[in-house]
Design an enzyme around this catalytic site. Sequence first.
Site, PDB file in Angstrom:
ATOM      1  N   TYR A  14       0.638  -1.272  -0.101  1.00  0.00           N
ATOM      2  CA  TYR A  14      -0.130   0.010  -0.011  1.00  0.00           C
ATOM      3  C   TYR A  14       0.754   1.289  -0.063  1.00  0.00           C
ATOM      4  O   TYR A  14       0.211   2.415  -0.215  1.00  0.00           O
ATOM      5  CB  TYR A  14      -0.941   0.150   1.272  1.00  0.00           C
ATOM      6  CG  TYR A  14      -1.922  -0.851   1.140  1.00  0.00           C
ATOM      7  CD1 TYR A  14      -2.951  -1.099   0.264  1.00  0.00           C
ATOM      8  CD2 TYR A  14      -1.835  -2.229   2.127  1.00  0.00           C
ATOM      9  CE1 TYR A  14      -3.833  -2.227   0.459  1.00  0.00           C
ATOM     10  CE2 TYR A  14      -2.677  -3.122   1.914  1.00  0.00           C
ATOM     11  CZ  TYR A  14      -3.519  -3.200   1.179  1.00  0.00           C
ATOM     12  OH  TYR A  14      -4.702  -4.256   0.991  1.00  0.00           O
ATOM     13  N   HIS A  19      -4.653   5.854  -1.791  1.00  0.00           N
ATOM     14  CA  HIS A  19      -5.192   5.570  -0.701  1.00  0.00           C
ATOM     15  C   HIS A  19      -4.860   5.594   0.774  1.00  0.00           C
ATOM     16  O   HIS A  19      -5.122   6.193   1.842  1.00  0.00           O
ATOM     17  CB  HIS A  19      -6.005   4.223  -0.517  1.00  0.00           C
ATOM     18  CG  HIS A  19      -7.555   4.121   0.414  1.00  0.00           C
ATOM     19  ND1 HIS A  19      -8.207   5.100   0.099  1.00  0.00           N
ATOM     20  CD2 HIS A  19      -7.924   2.939   0.691  1.00  0.00           C
ATOM     21  CE1 HIS A  19      -9.279   4.489   0.823  1.00  0.00           C
ATOM     22  NE2 HIS A  19      -9.377   3.457   1.162  1.00  0.00           N
ATOM     23  N   ASN A  62     -10.655   0.735   7.053  1.00  0.00           N
ATOM     24  CA  ASN A  62     -11.828   0.708   7.348  1.00  0.00           C
ATOM     25  C   ASN A  62     -12.142   0.473   8.955  1.00  0.00           C
ATOM     26  O   ASN A  62     -13.218   0.464   9.194  1.00  0.00           O
ATOM     27  CB  ASN A  62     -12.580  -0.708   6.607  1.00  0.00           C
ATOM     28  CG  ASN A  62     -12.602  -0.390   5.187  1.00  0.00           C
ATOM     29  OD1 ASN A  62     -12.281   0.619   4.486  1.00  0.00           O
ATOM     30  ND2 ASN A  62     -12.931  -1.479   4.469  1.00  0.00           N
ATOM     31  N   ASP A  87      -8.081  10.856   1.617  1.00  0.00           N
ATOM     32  CA  ASP A  87      -8.134  11.054   0.260  1.00  0.00           C
ATOM     33  C   ASP A  87      -9.640  10.889  -0.071  1.00  0.00           C
ATOM     34  O   ASP A  87     -10.320  10.398   0.692  1.00  0.00           O
ATOM     35  CB  ASP A  87      -7.417   9.553  -0.513  1.00  0.00           C
ATOM     36  CG  ASP A  87      -8.347   8.250   0.080  1.00  0.00           C
ATOM     37  OD1 ASP A  87      -9.036   7.846  -0.627  1.00  0.00           O
ATOM     38  OD2 ASP A  87      -7.863   7.985   1.317  1.00  0.00           O
ATOM     39  N   ASN A 108     -14.977   4.785   3.832  1.00  0.00           N
ATOM     40  CA  ASN A 108     -14.987   3.771   4.804  1.00  0.00           C
ATOM     41  C   ASN A 108     -14.217   4.049   6.209  1.00  0.00           C
ATOM     42  O   ASN A 108     -14.690   3.962   7.238  1.00  0.00           O
ATOM     43  CB  ASN A 108     -14.807   2.453   4.292  1.00  0.00           C
ATOM     44  CG  ASN A 108     -15.753   2.175   3.467  1.00  0.00           C
ATOM     45  OD1 ASN A 108     -17.181   2.241   3.507  1.00  0.00           O
ATOM     46  ND2 ASN A 108     -15.685   0.898   2.586  1.00  0.00           N
TER      47      ASN A 108
END
Length: 184
Positions: A14, A19, A62, A87, A108
């Site tokens: 990631y 994100h 989340n 974001d 989320n």
Amino acid sequence: MKLIAGLGNPGEEYAFTRHNMGWLSVDHLAQRFGLGKPQLKFRGEFWRAGFGVLLKPLTFMNLSGQSVREAFDFYKLAPEDVLIVYDDLALPYGGLRLRAQGSAGGHNGLASVLGALGTLSVPRLRIGLGSGPGSMVSRVLGHLTAEERELLPSVLDRVEEAVEAWLTMDVQKAMSKVNGPSAP
């Protein structure tokens, strides 16, 4: 005492994805403020600063609210003393929007924070990702393009200016500065 939490996802896969703009922002702030290495607490990485705390939840996007809630409770904060940086696909790449409150707008990570704190009255700074080819999931979890990475330092500098406005001004004045017609 203020808490600035940047949302993102842990793991090498990631790193430098769209994100993780919240995480990139907190890393930038920690470097600019000369805060050194983070400590582990509140299910995240955190730094103590003159204004309060910078936080990067390690709970995955989340579940970010779990980490934010722990820091929120520990420091006995009010919701207006928390700034969530994250974001947003609805804004062009690098665009910023500061808001004092509102819904999660389908994000989320923010929904988790708002649920954990039990209020919509949590300030937030949205960082635009812009639209692009592919699905929403592939867009947000995709890595920054070469062009986006080239623009990233100026985006992060503007995030820093927006955070400083939030820290030093009434939220309405800070919103006018960040969101106003002269804002890039």
